[in-house]
Design a protein around this motif. Sequence first.
Motif, short mmCIF file in Angstrom:
data_model
loop_
_atom_site.label_atom_id
_atom_site.label_comp_id
_atom_site.label_asym_id
_atom_site.label_seq_id
_atom_site.Cartn_x
_atom_site.Cartn_y
_atom_site.Cartn_z
N ASN A 41 -5.13 -118.05 78.73
CA ASN A 41 -3.84 -117.54 78.24
C ASN A 41 -2.68 -118.36 78.78
O ASN A 41 -1.75 -118.72 78.04
N GLN A 46 -1.35 -117.14 71.59
CA GLN A 46 -0.11 -117.10 72.34
C GLN A 46 0.94 -118.01 71.69
O GLN A 46 0.60 -119.08 71.19
N SER A 52 -2.85 -109.95 78.10
CA SER A 52 -2.09 -111.04 77.49
C SER A 52 -0.60 -110.92 77.82
O SER A 52 0.07 -111.91 78.11
#
Length: 191
Positions: free
Chosen positions: A91, A32, A174
């Motif tokens: 995440n 990320q 995600s």
Amino acid sequence: MKYALLVLVMLAGCSSGGGTPIRYYLIDPQEQTQLSERADLSLEIVDLQVPQYLERFQIASRANANELTFSDMNQWGENLRKNLTRTMGINLARLMGTIDVGTPVNRTANDPDYRIQIFIAQFERDAENHVTLLAKFQIVPATGPTRTEGVQLVSDYATSDYPGTVSAMSDLFSDLARSIARVIVDMEETS
């Protein structure tokens, strides 16, 4: 002699394992790009719900608008809801630049700045071989108004195999985490 040959044939058939092995999958956290640098930020995923038809180990696909199919040979490696909750925590931690993200299994020691509830309405490959994720999330800050948002995400590419399907699911999940993180960043900036 006939009986000995028959027994050997039967034993060979039993030991060959003769079937397609079951393949197991997980929705994994993704790399990320960090959206926030508040290392002191505390988040808590209070709940993550999935429809009951996804609460099974066989991976679901839609044959058409109202028909589901389940694969006996392609299954989740663990309960999907638990897998998604853990993955969402990782995440969000990466996106928000904090390690203080609690879940129902791993509570935060601090009073959370934001409590998050996630409701997944649909998460499977559709009849056109695209993965669809339909979800709503609610973010409750320690102070200030609650925000509720909905997203419908569809994979950019079609895939009819299960490794590709799970990869697309990981990407979309995600993207859901990124949507949640953007709302939190916006709430931080306007508070």
